[in-house]
Design an enzyme around this catalytic site. Structure first.
Site, PDB file in Angstrom:
ATOM      1  N   ALA A   1      29.431   2.129  75.939  1.00  0.00           N
ATOM      2  CA  ALA A   1      27.961   2.112  76.030  1.00  0.00           C
ATOM      3  C   ALA A   1      27.353   2.915  74.892  1.00  0.00           C
ATOM      4  O   ALA A   1      26.365   2.503  74.271  1.00  0.00           O
ATOM      5  CB  ALA A   1      27.518   2.666  77.380  1.00  0.00           C
TER       6      ALA A   1
ATOM      7  N   ARG B   1      33.259  14.648  75.987  1.00  0.00           N
ATOM      8  CA  ARG B   1      34.370  15.447  76.535  1.00  0.00           C
ATOM      9  C   ARG B   1      35.555  15.406  75.568  1.00  0.00           C
ATOM     10  O   ARG B   1      36.135  16.419  75.244  1.00  0.00           O
ATOM     11  CB  ARG B   1      34.729  14.854  77.909  1.00  0.00           C
TER      12      ARG B   1
ATOM     13  N   LYS C   1      34.328  -6.279  77.498  1.00  0.00           N
ATOM     14  CA  LYS C   1      33.450  -6.345  76.312  1.00  0.00           C
ATOM     15  C   LYS C   1      34.237  -6.352  74.998  1.00  0.00           C
ATOM     16  O   LYS C   1      33.788  -6.953  74.019  1.00  0.00           O
ATOM     17  CB  LYS C   1      32.442  -5.197  76.330  1.00  0.00           C
TER      18      LYS C   1
HETATM   19  P1  NDP Z   1      33.451   4.025  79.077  1.00  0.00           P
HETATM   20  O1  NDP Z   1      34.507   4.071  80.114  1.00  0.00           O
HETATM   21  O2  NDP Z   1      33.667   3.231  77.838  1.00  0.00           O
HETATM   22  O3  NDP Z   1      33.115   5.550  78.585  1.00  0.00           O
HETATM   23  C1  NDP Z   1      32.933   6.554  79.536  1.00  0.00           C
HETATM   24  C2  NDP Z   1      32.361   7.786  78.860  1.00  0.00           C
HETATM   25  O4  NDP Z   1      32.049   8.741  79.876  1.00  0.00           O
HETATM   26  C3  NDP Z   1      33.322   8.491  77.895  1.00  0.00           C
HETATM   27  O5  NDP Z   1      32.586   9.051  76.854  1.00  0.00           O
HETATM   28  C4  NDP Z   1      33.945   9.560  78.799  1.00  0.00           C
HETATM   29  O6  NDP Z   1      34.441  10.673  78.088  1.00  0.00           O
HETATM   30  C5  NDP Z   1      32.748   9.967  79.606  1.00  0.00           C
HETATM   31  N1  NDP Z   1      33.064  10.584  80.883  1.00  0.00           N
HETATM   32  C6  NDP Z   1      33.564   9.970  81.989  1.00  0.00           C
HETATM   33  N2  NDP Z   1      33.692  10.868  82.986  1.00  0.00           N
HETATM   34  C7  NDP Z   1      33.255  12.066  82.510  1.00  0.00           C
HETATM   35  C8  NDP Z   1      33.134  13.358  83.055  1.00  0.00           C
HETATM   36  N3  NDP Z   1      33.499  13.629  84.328  1.00  0.00           N
HETATM   37  N4  NDP Z   1      32.642  14.358  82.295  1.00  0.00           N
HETATM   38  C9  NDP Z   1      32.262  14.098  81.007  1.00  0.00           C
HETATM   39  N5  NDP Z   1      32.364  12.880  80.420  1.00  0.00           N
HETATM   40  C10 NDP Z   1      32.856  11.879  81.172  1.00  0.00           C
HETATM   41  O7  NDP Z   1      32.143   3.565  79.858  1.00  0.00           O
HETATM   42  P2  NDP Z   1      30.848   2.880  79.220  1.00  0.00           P
HETATM   43  O8  NDP Z   1      30.551   3.591  77.956  1.00  0.00           O
HETATM   44  O9  NDP Z   1      31.011   1.416  79.186  1.00  0.00           O
HETATM   45  O10 NDP Z   1      29.733   3.184  80.333  1.00  0.00           O
HETATM   46  C11 NDP Z   1      29.161   4.480  80.469  1.00  0.00           C
HETATM   47  C12 NDP Z   1      28.042   4.417  81.484  1.00  0.00           C
HETATM   48  O11 NDP Z   1      26.955   3.649  80.990  1.00  0.00           O
HETATM   49  C13 NDP Z   1      28.439   3.786  82.820  1.00  0.00           C
HETATM   50  O12 NDP Z   1      27.928   4.595  83.851  1.00  0.00           O
HETATM   51  C14 NDP Z   1      27.772   2.434  82.810  1.00  0.00           C
HETATM   52  O13 NDP Z   1      27.435   2.019  84.116  1.00  0.00           O
HETATM   53  C15 NDP Z   1      26.524   2.724  81.986  1.00  0.00           C
HETATM   54  N6  NDP Z   1      25.975   1.527  81.339  1.00  0.00           N
HETATM   55  C16 NDP Z   1      24.705   1.133  81.665  1.00  0.00           C
HETATM   56  C17 NDP Z   1      24.141   0.021  81.090  1.00  0.00           C
HETATM   57  C18 NDP Z   1      22.755  -0.378  81.480  1.00  0.00           C
HETATM   58  O14 NDP Z   1      22.333  -1.508  81.133  1.00  0.00           O
HETATM   59  N7  NDP Z   1      21.995   0.478  82.131  1.00  0.00           N
HETATM   60  C19 NDP Z   1      24.866  -0.795  80.092  1.00  0.00           C
HETATM   61  C20 NDP Z   1      26.195  -0.275  79.784  1.00  0.00           C
HETATM   62  C21 NDP Z   1      26.710   0.827  80.403  1.00  0.00           C
HETATM   63  P3  NDP Z   1      35.934  10.665  77.468  1.00  0.00           P
HETATM   64  O15 NDP Z   1      35.835   9.901  76.184  1.00  0.00           O
HETATM   65  O16 NDP Z   1      36.254  12.087  77.281  1.00  0.00           O
HETATM   66  O17 NDP Z   1      36.818   9.985  78.468  1.00  0.00           O
END
Ligand code: NDP
Length: 298
Positions: free
Chosen positions: A151, A172, A86
């Site tokens: 997201a 986090r 993206k």
């Molecule tokens: P990114 O990898 O960009 O971000 C991941 C986020 O999750 C970060 O804020 C990260 O925190 C946090 N995170 C990951 N693991 C943990 C954990 N164990 N505990 C706490 N925080 C955690 O992913 P995206 O933002 O692209 O996607 C996020 C979710 O949204 C995904 O599950 C994706 O499938 C879903 N999504 C759904 C869509 C839909 O149409 N329904 C569209 C787009 C996304 P940190 O910054 O600390 O690493």
């Protein structure tokens, strides 16, 4: 153009006149086999009587721009973009919509003779699912947005545009949430909403009407460190993940919230892309219903 396309798709036979009229689209990602987008877009095409074909395209991790160039050369009209491309899609677009600029990421490409237009439909997809499908207004509500990844960035401005009373972002890695708040503060038109970043530990004694999980914690079945008192009476808990019951969903239900997953968002963001490409807005409800029948209920 179309001849090349047919070779690309492994079809070398003669084709009917209808095929010459067909417009081609794709979703580009890595991995991509799991993507439901072809099923969704073909369902929209059936509902609206549009003649399209929509393919999954796996791009090499270092070959996104080349893949886009190849699709354009073959006459594709546009593409959706998913993980992990993206940001690259944002970079290669020659023109960006306002919502793509706000999100800092692109999930929808429109191929034109003048170049590539990049848009982002994730935020409008989420807001439409919450307000129209679920029927909960964001206006005047206390909203908690968990996560500060792509997201979360994508939905931030559309949520603010829906005028909640306040928006707290928690993550986090707190710095990422703080940076999102700083960027909002730099934009004058968003100041009517109170936007703050709080650490998970600082959420004690706070209650929210709408709690949106935009983390990928559910992928690893990780529990988020949320206080159990976080849900206001009649709260909505929304997890952007779909196709599984995450620990967040189970926790929210246990503590009295009404729970929804991200299936509706997925289908609404696709509907917006379809509308951009085809100029026709499909009815999403039969498609949401079709997928609900096929997945575990949330
Ligand atoms: P990114 O990898 O960009 O971000 C991941 C986020 O999750 C970060 O804020 C990260 O925190 C946090 N995170 C990951 N693991 C943990 C954990 N164990 N505990 C706490 N925080 C955690 O992913 P995206 O933002 O692209 O996607 C996020 C979710 O949204 C995904 O599950 C994706 O499938 C879903 N999504 C759904 C869509 C839909 O149409 N329904 C569209 C787009 C996304 P940190 O910054 O600390 O690493």
């Amino acid at each position: 153009m179309v001849g090349k396309l047919l070779i690309y798709r492994g079809l070398t036979l003669s084709f009917k006149a209808k095929d010459l009229m067909t417009d081609f689209y794709a979703v580009i990602g890595n991995p991509i086999a799991h993507s439901k987008s072809p099923i969704i877009h073909h369902a929209f095409a059936d509902l609206t009587r549009q003649d399209i074909q929509y393919e999954r395209v796996m791009a090499p991790l270092d070959g996104f721009a080349e893949t886009v160039g190849s699709l354009m050369a073959q006459g594709f009209k546009g593409a959706n973009v998913t993980v992990p491309f993206k940001l690259e899609a944002f970079e290669i677009a020659s023109q960006l919509t306002e919502r793509a600029q706000d999100a800092g990421a692109v999930n929808t490409l429109i191929f034109t003779p003048q170049g590539i237009i990049g848009d982002n439909t994730d935020g409008v997809g989420l807001v439409r699912d919450i307000t129209e499908n679920i029927g909960v207004s964001l206006k005047g509500k206390r909203v908690l947005l968990i996560g500060a990844g792509g997201a979360s960035e994508g939905v931030l401005h559309p949520i603010l545009a829906a005028q909640p009373a306040m928006l707290i972002i928690t993550n986090r890695t707190l710095d990422k949430a703080l940076n999102m708040v700083k960027r909002v503060e730099a934009r004058d038109e968003m100041v009517y909403v109170s936007v703050q970043a709080h650490a998970f530990d600082d959420l004690q004694d706070q209650q929210f009407d709408i709690v949106i999980n935009a983390t990928s914690a559910g992928l690893t079945d990780s529990q988020l460190p949320l206080p159990s008192t976080i849900f206001a009476p009649n709260a909505l808990a929304y997890d952007m993940m779909y196709g599984r019951i995450t620990p967040f969903m189970a926790f929210a239900r246990q503590h009295g919230a009404t729970v929804f997953d991200g299936l509706g968002m997925l289908i609404e963001q696709a509907a917006e892309a379809f509308y951009i490409w085809r100029g026709v807005r499909p009815d999403t409800s039969p498609v949401i219903e079709m997928f609900k029948q096929a997945q575990p209920s949330t």
